[in-house]
Design a protein around this motif. Structure first.
Motif, short mmCIF file in Angstrom:
data_model
loop_
_atom_site.label_atom_id
_atom_site.label_comp_id
_atom_site.label_asym_id
_atom_site.label_seq_id
_atom_site.Cartn_x
_atom_site.Cartn_y
_atom_site.Cartn_z
N ALA A 1 0.83 -1.21 0.00
CA ALA A 1 0.00 0.00 0.00
C ALA A 1 0.86 1.26 0.00
N SER A 2 2.08 1.15 0.52
CA SER A 2 2.99 2.30 0.57
C SER A 2 3.52 2.69 -0.80
N GLY A 3 3.35 1.78 -1.79
CA GLY A 3 3.90 2.02 -3.11
C GLY A 3 5.25 1.38 -3.33
N GLU A 4 5.88 0.93 -2.26
CA GLU A 4 7.18 0.26 -2.34
C GLU A 4 6.98 -1.24 -2.56
N THR A 5 7.94 -1.86 -3.23
CA THR A 5 7.86 -3.31 -3.42
C THR A 5 8.15 -4.01 -2.09
N ILE A 6 7.76 -5.27 -2.02
CA ILE A 6 8.04 -6.06 -0.82
C ILE A 6 9.55 -6.13 -0.60
N ALA A 7 10.32 -6.34 -1.66
CA ALA A 7 11.78 -6.43 -1.53
C ALA A 7 12.37 -5.16 -0.94
N ASN A 8 11.96 -4.00 -1.48
CA ASN A 8 12.50 -2.73 -0.98
C ASN A 8 12.04 -2.45 0.45
N THR A 9 10.80 -2.83 0.77
CA THR A 9 10.29 -2.62 2.12
C THR A 9 11.05 -3.47 3.12
N ILE A 10 11.38 -4.70 2.74
CA ILE A 10 12.18 -5.56 3.62
C ILE A 10 13.57 -4.97 3.81
N THR A 11 14.16 -4.46 2.73
CA THR A 11 15.49 -3.84 2.83
C THR A 11 15.47 -2.66 3.79
N SER A 12 14.43 -1.84 3.71
CA SER A 12 14.29 -0.71 4.63
C SER A 12 14.13 -1.18 6.06
N ALA A 13 13.36 -2.25 6.25
CA ALA A 13 13.14 -2.79 7.59
C ALA A 13 14.44 -3.34 8.17
N ILE A 14 15.27 -3.94 7.33
CA ILE A 14 16.56 -4.44 7.78
C ILE A 14 17.42 -3.29 8.31
N SER A 15 17.39 -2.17 7.58
CA SER A 15 18.17 -1.00 8.00
C SER A 15 17.66 -0.43 9.31
N THR A 16 16.33 -0.43 9.47
CA THR A 16 15.72 0.15 10.67
C THR A 16 15.87 -0.76 11.88
N ILE A 17 15.57 -2.05 11.67
CA ILE A 17 15.56 -3.00 12.79
C ILE A 17 16.96 -3.52 13.11
N GLY A 18 17.79 -3.61 12.07
CA GLY A 18 19.17 -4.04 12.32
C GLY A 18 19.38 -5.54 12.29
N GLU A 19 18.44 -6.27 11.70
CA GLU A 19 18.58 -7.72 11.57
C GLU A 19 18.24 -8.16 10.16
N ASN A 20 18.83 -9.27 9.77
CA ASN A 20 18.48 -9.86 8.48
C ASN A 20 17.03 -10.33 8.52
N ILE A 21 16.26 -10.00 7.48
CA ILE A 21 14.84 -10.37 7.38
C ILE A 21 14.62 -10.97 6.00
N THR A 22 13.91 -12.10 5.94
CA THR A 22 13.65 -12.73 4.66
C THR A 22 12.22 -13.26 4.59
N LEU A 23 11.62 -13.10 3.41
CA LEU A 23 10.37 -13.80 3.10
C LEU A 23 10.77 -15.17 2.62
N ARG A 24 10.55 -16.18 3.44
CA ARG A 24 11.07 -17.52 3.14
C ARG A 24 10.17 -18.33 2.21
N ARG A 25 8.87 -18.33 2.48
CA ARG A 25 7.96 -19.18 1.71
C ARG A 25 6.52 -18.76 1.91
N PHE A 26 5.68 -19.16 0.97
CA PHE A 26 4.24 -18.92 1.10
C PHE A 26 3.51 -19.97 0.28
N GLU A 27 2.24 -20.15 0.61
CA GLU A 27 1.38 -21.03 -0.18
C GLU A 27 0.01 -20.38 -0.29
N LEU A 28 -0.48 -20.32 -1.51
CA LEU A 28 -1.81 -19.77 -1.79
C LEU A 28 -2.82 -20.89 -1.96
#
Length: 240
Positions: free
Chosen positions: A64-91
């Motif tokens: 909703a922010s307009g940013e991709t999931i990848a870029n949002t995760i990268t920003s969160a890594i910078s803010t939180i200070g830990e490696n973060i990954t979307l590992r898996r999903f099932e629809l």
């Protein structure tokens, strides 16, 4: 060397669509962070809405922010200070006469999504709770691969032979133990967690329902978790 094996799992349902996913971080502390939890929810909504075919496609979806999931995760890594990954999903998609069962255990350490035909959401959720607790490996014993059966059969046969029984007795022992093992790993044959006097199949039958599928995700399963060395951590913080 920054292992992301903590985090949370999450289930989101919307109409006839559902998604179950896992997002990892390095520590359980971050998994309880509100920003991290909101990120997981936002990712789930985007995936359920856009239905990507792969992780690579999912990471390029816009939130909703307009940013991709990848870029949002990268920003969160910078803010939180830990490696973060979307590992898996099932629809999963359902028909109008079907019901989803969504259950999250221990703050998302385990999540389960079930799909049943007939019954209702309460029945589907009860089965999801059972799956979370007893961790069946297959829907029914017919789903167990022949290679897996043969491997277990060889183990049971060797064990029975070592007990010194006659060959005809060994054969019956092995057959009984194999059937018991198949019942333990197959969802519909397991004793229902809320009423051990009936199987899951009997519980479903009582509610005019049948199970079509289940997915169970546990945080970090299959990944090597970091061994904590608190003494070394303190020394590093004190510059010793």
């Amino acid at each position: 060397d920054r292992i992301a094996a903590e985090g949370i799992t999450y289930v989101a349902t919307s109409g006839n669509d559902a998604v179950i996913l896992e997002v990892n971080a390095e520590t359980d502390f971050v998994a309880k962070n509100e920003q991290f939890q909101q990120l997981v929810k936002d990712i789930a909504v985007a995936i359920a809405t856009e239905k990507p075919a792969s992780l690579e496609e999912a990471k390029e979806l816009k939130l909703a922010s307009g940013e991709t999931i990848a870029n949002t995760i990268t920003s969160a890594i910078s803010t939180i200070g830990e490696n973060i990954t979307l590992r898996r999903f099932e629809l999963v998609e359902k028909e109008e006469n079907e019901s989803f069962g969504a259950y999250e255990h221990m703050g998302g350490q385990i999540s389960v999504l079930t799909l049943i035909d007939g019954g209702n959401e309460e029945v589907a959720k009860n089965v999801a709770m059972h799956v979370a607790a007893l961790n069946p490996q297959y829907l029914q014993r017919e789903d167990v691969p022949q290679e897996t059966r043969d491997h277990e059969l060889s183990i049971l046969t060797e064990q029975a032979k070592n007990e010194g029984k006659p060959a005809n007795i060994v054969e019956k022992m092995v057959e009984g133990r194999l059937n018991k093992w198949l019942g333990e790993i197959s969802l519909v044959d397991q004793p229902y967690v809320k009423d051990g006097d009936k199987t899951v199949q009997q519980y479903l039958n009582d509610n005019n329902a049948s199970i079509k599928l289940f997915t169970r995700i546990e945080v970090g399963e299959g990944r090597e978790k970091r061994e904590e060395d608190f003494a070394e951590e303190v020394r590093n913080q004190m510059n010793i």
